[in-house]
Design a protein around this motif. Structure first.
Motif, PDB file in Angstrom:
ATOM      1  N   ARG A  57      -6.635   2.964  -0.668  1.00  0.00           N
ATOM      2  CA  ARG A  57      -6.389   4.408  -0.779  1.00  0.00           C
ATOM      3  C   ARG A  57      -6.252   4.844  -2.240  1.00  0.00           C
ATOM      4  O   ARG A  57      -5.772   5.936  -2.521  1.00  0.00           O
ATOM      5  CB  ARG A  57      -5.167   4.781   0.042  1.00  0.00           C
ATOM      6  CG  ARG A  57      -5.403   4.594   1.543  1.00  0.00           C
ATOM      7  CD  ARG A  57      -4.160   4.825   2.375  1.00  0.00           C
ATOM      8  NE  ARG A  57      -3.108   3.842   2.171  1.00  0.00           N
ATOM      9  CZ  ARG A  57      -3.028   2.669   2.806  1.00  0.00           C
ATOM     10  NH1 ARG A  57      -3.939   2.340   3.702  1.00  0.00           N
ATOM     11  NH2 ARG A  57      -2.040   1.842   2.577  1.00  0.00           N
ATOM     12  N   SER A  74       4.842  -5.260   1.048  1.00  0.00           N
ATOM     13  CA  SER A  74       4.873  -4.048   1.868  1.00  0.00           C
ATOM     14  C   SER A  74       3.701  -4.047   2.853  1.00  0.00           C
ATOM     15  O   SER A  74       3.873  -3.806   4.054  1.00  0.00           O
ATOM     16  CB  SER A  74       4.822  -2.818   0.971  1.00  0.00           C
ATOM     17  OG  SER A  74       4.719  -1.649   1.744  1.00  0.00           O
ATOM     18  N   PHE A  75       2.520  -4.321   2.367  1.00  0.00           N
ATOM     19  CA  PHE A  75       1.304  -4.353   3.176  1.00  0.00           C
ATOM     20  C   PHE A  75       1.441  -5.348   4.333  1.00  0.00           C
ATOM     21  O   PHE A  75       1.128  -5.036   5.484  1.00  0.00           O
ATOM     22  CB  PHE A  75       0.137  -4.730   2.245  1.00  0.00           C
ATOM     23  CG  PHE A  75      -1.170  -5.049   2.921  1.00  0.00           C
ATOM     24  CD1 PHE A  75      -1.933  -4.066   3.533  1.00  0.00           C
ATOM     25  CD2 PHE A  75      -1.671  -6.344   2.902  1.00  0.00           C
ATOM     26  CE1 PHE A  75      -3.158  -4.362   4.123  1.00  0.00           C
ATOM     27  CE2 PHE A  75      -2.891  -6.651   3.487  1.00  0.00           C
ATOM     28  CZ  PHE A  75      -3.637  -5.660   4.108  1.00  0.00           C
ATOM     29  N   SER A 109       4.076  -6.489   5.736  1.00  0.00           N
ATOM     30  CA  SER A 109       5.205  -6.264   6.656  1.00  0.00           C
ATOM     31  C   SER A 109       4.757  -5.526   7.911  1.00  0.00           C
ATOM     32  O   SER A 109       5.491  -5.497   8.907  1.00  0.00           O
ATOM     33  CB  SER A 109       6.316  -5.488   5.949  1.00  0.00           C
ATOM     34  OG  SER A 109       5.897  -4.159   5.679  1.00  0.00           O
ATOM     35  N   ASP A 110       3.561  -4.959   7.893  1.00  0.00           N
ATOM     36  CA  ASP A 110       3.012  -4.253   9.057  1.00  0.00           C
ATOM     37  C   ASP A 110       2.477  -5.281  10.055  1.00  0.00           C
ATOM     38  O   ASP A 110       1.534  -6.005   9.760  1.00  0.00           O
ATOM     39  CB  ASP A 110       1.891  -3.322   8.598  1.00  0.00           C
ATOM     40  CG  ASP A 110       1.230  -2.540   9.725  1.00  0.00           C
ATOM     41  OD1 ASP A 110       1.555  -2.774  10.916  1.00  0.00           O
ATOM     42  OD2 ASP A 110       0.376  -1.701   9.414  1.00  0.00           O
ATOM     43  N   TYR A 159      -4.464  -1.146  10.163  1.00  0.00           N
ATOM     44  CA  TYR A 159      -3.059  -1.087   9.773  1.00  0.00           C
ATOM     45  C   TYR A 159      -2.410   0.113  10.444  1.00  0.00           C
ATOM     46  O   TYR A 159      -3.089   0.973  11.010  1.00  0.00           O
ATOM     47  CB  TYR A 159      -2.903  -1.008   8.244  1.00  0.00           C
ATOM     48  CG  TYR A 159      -3.445   0.244   7.623  1.00  0.00           C
ATOM     49  CD1 TYR A 159      -2.644   1.370   7.431  1.00  0.00           C
ATOM     50  CD2 TYR A 159      -4.774   0.317   7.206  1.00  0.00           C
ATOM     51  CE1 TYR A 159      -3.150   2.534   6.870  1.00  0.00           C
ATOM     52  CE2 TYR A 159      -5.283   1.470   6.633  1.00  0.00           C
ATOM     53  CZ  TYR A 159      -4.469   2.569   6.465  1.00  0.00           C
ATOM     54  OH  TYR A 159      -4.967   3.716   5.900  1.00  0.00           O
ATOM     55  N   THR A 160      -1.089   0.179  10.376  1.00  0.00           N
ATOM     56  CA  THR A 160      -0.338   1.292  10.947  1.00  0.00           C
ATOM     57  C   THR A 160      -0.114   2.347   9.872  1.00  0.00           C
ATOM     58  O   THR A 160       0.439   2.044   8.811  1.00  0.00           O
ATOM     59  CB  THR A 160       1.025   0.811  11.482  1.00  0.00           C
ATOM     60  OG1 THR A 160       0.816  -0.272  12.379  1.00  0.00           O
ATOM     61  CG2 THR A 160       1.765   1.938  12.190  1.00  0.00           C
ATOM     62  N   ASP A 161      -0.535   3.576  10.147  1.00  0.00           N
ATOM     63  CA  ASP A 161      -0.300   4.674   9.219  1.00  0.00           C
ATOM     64  C   ASP A 161       1.201   4.941   9.182  1.00  0.00           C
ATOM     65  O   ASP A 161       1.836   5.141  10.223  1.00  0.00           O
ATOM     66  CB  ASP A 161      -1.056   5.924   9.682  1.00  0.00           C
ATOM     67  CG  ASP A 161      -0.891   7.078   8.729  1.00  0.00           C
ATOM     68  OD1 ASP A 161       0.191   7.714   8.749  1.00  0.00           O
ATOM     69  OD2 ASP A 161      -1.839   7.339   7.960  1.00  0.00           O
ATOM     70  N   SER A 162       1.774   4.943   7.988  1.00  0.00           N
ATOM     71  CA  SER A 162       3.229   5.097   7.881  1.00  0.00           C
ATOM     72  C   SER A 162       3.706   6.482   8.311  1.00  0.00           C
ATOM     73  O   SER A 162       4.829   6.619   8.791  1.00  0.00           O
ATOM     74  CB  SER A 162       3.680   4.804   6.443  1.00  0.00           C
ATOM     75  OG  SER A 162       3.044   5.681   5.545  1.00  0.00           O
ATOM     76  N   ALA A 163       2.881   7.504   8.194  1.00  0.00           N
ATOM     77  CA  ALA A 163       3.283   8.866   8.571  1.00  0.00           C
ATOM     78  C   ALA A 163       3.138   9.104  10.065  1.00  0.00           C
ATOM     79  O   ALA A 163       4.043   9.648  10.708  1.00  0.00           O
ATOM     80  CB  ALA A 163       2.463   9.896   7.794  1.00  0.00           C
ATOM     81  N   THR A 164       2.006   8.703  10.644  1.00  0.00           N
ATOM     82  CA  THR A 164       1.741   9.005  12.050  1.00  0.00           C
ATOM     83  C   THR A 164       2.120   7.878  12.996  1.00  0.00           C
ATOM     84  O   THR A 164       2.184   8.077  14.206  1.00  0.00           O
ATOM     85  CB  THR A 164       0.245   9.316  12.257  1.00  0.00           C
ATOM     86  OG1 THR A 164      -0.512   8.121  12.010  1.00  0.00           O
ATOM     87  CG2 THR A 164      -0.217  10.449  11.365  1.00  0.00           C
ATOM     88  N   LYS A 165       2.327   6.695  12.444  1.00  0.00           N
ATOM     89  CA  LYS A 165       2.619   5.478  13.230  1.00  0.00           C
ATOM     90  C   LYS A 165       1.458   5.084  14.142  1.00  0.00           C
ATOM     91  O   LYS A 165       1.619   4.318  15.081  1.00  0.00           O
ATOM     92  CB  LYS A 165       3.904   5.610  14.047  1.00  0.00           C
ATOM     93  CG  LYS A 165       5.114   5.997  13.232  1.00  0.00           C
ATOM     94  CD  LYS A 165       5.423   4.985  12.163  1.00  0.00           C
ATOM     95  CE  LYS A 165       6.656   5.386  11.373  1.00  0.00           C
ATOM     96  NZ  LYS A 165       6.678   4.911  10.036  1.00  0.00           N
TER      97      LYS A 165
END
Length: 160
Positions: A69, A85-86, A88-89, A120-126
């Motif tokens: 991104r 961080s990456f 941990s998903d 991956y999981t979007d941190s805002a929308t989950k």
């Protein structure tokens, strides 16, 4: 006598001149390609195992990492933090297809390309996000003969 003296001077000059250094041997690009591909495979295995220390062990201390991104991490400590961080998903999944390796004439620098898909999981929308991207990595051969990443760029966009 003059001919003998001229020959002696020419021979003395010839003895004093230094030969030009012979060109160094061309790098064994097949072996170097295999070495870099082994590092790439080890990194993907470490990502799959969610092991940030192993996944980042191939970066030089002053490396630059540009994520999918556009986020930039400068220096190994920042790269390790980003990978922690990456990874941990729990949804992280990477499919990596290595591409070409191109070496400098001296064999001490190279770049490699690859294509990848990532989930991956979007941190805002989950919600799960699937992206497809390309990778461009710059490698530098170390004094001990090993390779380290000095720049790693991974631009991507959503899949169809």
């Amino acid at each position: 006598m003059r001919t003998i003296l001229t020959c002696a001077v020419l021979m003395a000059c010839a003895a004093c001149t230094q030969n030009a250094p012979s060109p160094s041997a061309k790098p064994d690009t097949a072996a170097e390609t295999a070495a870099i591909e082994k590092l790439e495979q080890a990194q993907i295995a470490a990502i799959t195992a969610r092991d940030p220390a192993s996944a980042t062990s191939l970066y030089a201390d002053d490396a630059v990492f540009i994520g999918d991104r556009g986020e930039t991490s400068r220096g190994k400590e920042a790269i390790v933090a980003g990978f922690k961080s990456f990874l941990s998903d729990p949804a992280i999944k990477v499919d990596y297809k290595p591409g070409a390796k191109v070496f400098s004439e001296s064999g001490d620098m190279a770049y490699s390309t690859a294509e990848y898909t990532e989930t991956y999981t979007d941190s805002a929308t989950k919600k799960l996000v699937n992206i497809k991207g390309t990778n461009l990595s710059v490698w530098k051969k170390q004094q001990d003969g090993s390779w380290k990443l000095v720049a790693d760029s991974n631009p991507a966009g959503p899949t169809g």
